[in-house]
Design a protein around this motif. Sequence first.
Motif, PDB file in Angstrom:
ATOM      1  N   ASP A 156       0.832  -1.211   0.000  1.00 13.30           N
ATOM      2  CA  ASP A 156       0.000   0.000   0.000  1.00 13.30           C
ATOM      3  C   ASP A 156       0.860   1.252   0.000  1.00 13.30           C
ATOM      4  O   ASP A 156       0.615   2.184  -0.758  1.00 13.30           O
ATOM      5  CB  ASP A 156      -0.933   0.018   1.204  1.00 13.30           C
ATOM      6  CG  ASP A 156      -2.016  -1.044   1.121  1.00 13.30           C
ATOM      7  OD1 ASP A 156      -2.059  -1.776   0.115  1.00 13.30           O
ATOM      8  OD2 ASP A 156      -2.814  -1.144   2.067  1.00 13.30           O
ATOM      9  N   SER A 157       1.864   1.272   0.870  1.00 10.92           N
ATOM     10  CA  SER A 157       2.694   2.478   0.961  1.00 10.92           C
ATOM     11  C   SER A 157       3.482   2.708  -0.329  1.00 10.92           C
ATOM     12  O   SER A 157       3.622   3.843  -0.776  1.00 10.92           O
ATOM     13  CB  SER A 157       3.627   2.410   2.178  1.00 10.92           C
ATOM     14  OG  SER A 157       4.486   1.300   2.080  1.00 10.92           O
ATOM     15  N   VAL A 158       3.964   1.642  -0.959  1.00 11.58           N
ATOM     16  CA  VAL A 158       4.697   1.790  -2.214  1.00 11.58           C
ATOM     17  C   VAL A 158       3.769   2.291  -3.312  1.00 11.58           C
ATOM     18  O   VAL A 158       4.102   3.222  -4.049  1.00 11.58           O
ATOM     19  CB  VAL A 158       5.371   0.458  -2.624  1.00 11.58           C
ATOM     20  CG1 VAL A 158       5.915   0.532  -4.039  1.00 11.58           C
ATOM     21  CG2 VAL A 158       6.487   0.104  -1.660  1.00 11.58           C
ATOM     22  N   LEU A 159       2.580   1.687  -3.438  1.00 11.75           N
ATOM     23  CA  LEU A 159       1.628   2.121  -4.463  1.00 11.75           C
ATOM     24  C   LEU A 159       1.220   3.577  -4.252  1.00 11.75           C
ATOM     25  O   LEU A 159       1.182   4.371  -5.199  1.00 11.75           O
ATOM     26  CB  LEU A 159       0.399   1.217  -4.466  1.00 11.75           C
ATOM     27  CG  LEU A 159       0.587  -0.175  -5.074  1.00 11.75           C
ATOM     28  CD1 LEU A 159      -0.613  -1.057  -4.780  1.00 11.75           C
ATOM     29  CD2 LEU A 159       0.828  -0.088  -6.569  1.00 11.75           C
ATOM     30  N   GLN A 160       0.926   3.945  -3.002  1.00 10.91           N
ATOM     31  CA  GLN A 160       0.515   5.314  -2.728  1.00 10.91           C
ATOM     32  C   GLN A 160       1.643   6.307  -2.978  1.00 10.91           C
ATOM     33  O   GLN A 160       1.393   7.409  -3.457  1.00 10.91           O
ATOM     34  CB  GLN A 160      -0.018   5.425  -1.298  1.00 10.91           C
ATOM     35  CG  GLN A 160      -1.366   4.730  -1.153  1.00 10.91           C
ATOM     36  CD  GLN A 160      -1.799   4.519   0.281  1.00 10.91           C
ATOM     37  OE1 GLN A 160      -1.043   4.737   1.222  1.00 10.91           O
ATOM     38  NE2 GLN A 160      -3.029   4.062   0.459  1.00 10.91           N
ATOM     39  N   SER A 161       2.885   5.911  -2.704  1.00  7.88           N
ATOM     40  CA  SER A 161       4.015   6.812  -2.987  1.00  7.88           C
ATOM     41  C   SER A 161       4.195   7.023  -4.488  1.00  7.88           C
ATOM     42  O   SER A 161       4.782   8.013  -4.918  1.00  7.88           O
ATOM     43  CB  SER A 161       5.311   6.265  -2.374  1.00  7.88           C
ATOM     44  OG  SER A 161       5.767   5.137  -3.099  1.00  7.88           O
ATOM     45  N   CYS A 162       3.684   6.108  -5.289  1.00 10.80           N
ATOM     46  CA  CYS A 162       3.737   6.240  -6.754  1.00 10.80           C
ATOM     47  C   CYS A 162       2.486   6.929  -7.306  1.00 10.80           C
ATOM     48  O   CYS A 162       2.328   7.027  -8.528  1.00 10.80           O
ATOM     49  CB  CYS A 162       3.885   4.860  -7.400  1.00 10.80           C
ATOM     50  SG  CYS A 162       5.429   4.047  -7.030  1.00 10.80           S
ATOM     51  N   GLY A 163       1.585   7.350  -6.417  1.00 10.81           N
ATOM     52  CA  GLY A 163       0.383   8.044  -6.860  1.00 10.81           C
ATOM     53  C   GLY A 163      -0.755   7.130  -7.265  1.00 10.81           C
ATOM     54  O   GLY A 163      -1.651   7.537  -7.996  1.00 10.81           O
ATOM     55  N   VAL A 164      -0.724   5.903  -6.791  1.00 15.67           N
ATOM     56  CA  VAL A 164      -1.769   4.930  -7.121  1.00 15.67           C
ATOM     57  C   VAL A 164      -2.657   4.733  -5.895  1.00 15.67           C
ATOM     58  O   VAL A 164      -2.163   4.428  -4.811  1.00 15.67           O
ATOM     59  CB  VAL A 164      -1.150   3.577  -7.558  1.00 15.67           C
ATOM     60  CG1 VAL A 164      -2.239   2.545  -7.825  1.00 15.67           C
ATOM     61  CG2 VAL A 164      -0.272   3.764  -8.779  1.00 15.67           C
TER      62      VAL A 164
END
Length: 190
Positions: A156-164
């Motif tokens: 979740d944190s990786v996806l959100q850091s990529c704007g997803v």
Amino acid sequence: MPEGEITQLVVVFFCWVLVVGVAAMFYKSSGDKGIVTKKPPGKERGARHPTATKGLVAEATYEKNQLLTLEEKKYYRLLSDYAYDYGYTVFVKVPLFFILQPKQRSKQFASAISSLATSYVDFVLCDPALKVSLVIVIEPTPKALEDSMTSNTRLDSVLQSCGVGVLHTLSIDNDTRHWIEEQVRQRQLS
């Protein structure tokens, strides 16, 4: 007959025998197909990419598998209807390898790639330019949903850091539709 003409006839006769012998050899090796030249391996008609069948066991029997369960199919249709209103496209069972990519090569690059290659998300919504915007993960049980809500997972944190945007849910319903609408509005404003 002069001696030169006899020599020419003998040479022509031996050449003819040689050609017929070679042709017969090709014919015999090709069965009833006639004279066939052998192609290099992998160049046969209809041959697929060499890695297309990598990992398949010749002795095993196979049958085609359904891409989606009945429940997932129902969710896909609902999501497609929601996404269509915004010009978005829905993809199913997308490997993370196609969504994320490590920025730089490092010692952890290989392990990052292998972990991405073995994981997938249930649904991906892409904007009209086919850029990944939203990811939806269908959790199998209420306990799994609760765990995903209480602990911000690394994914979740990786996806959100990529704007997803990421949504963990048990099913696709009106709450999901509202979340999608909110996420799309936020992306249109930014």
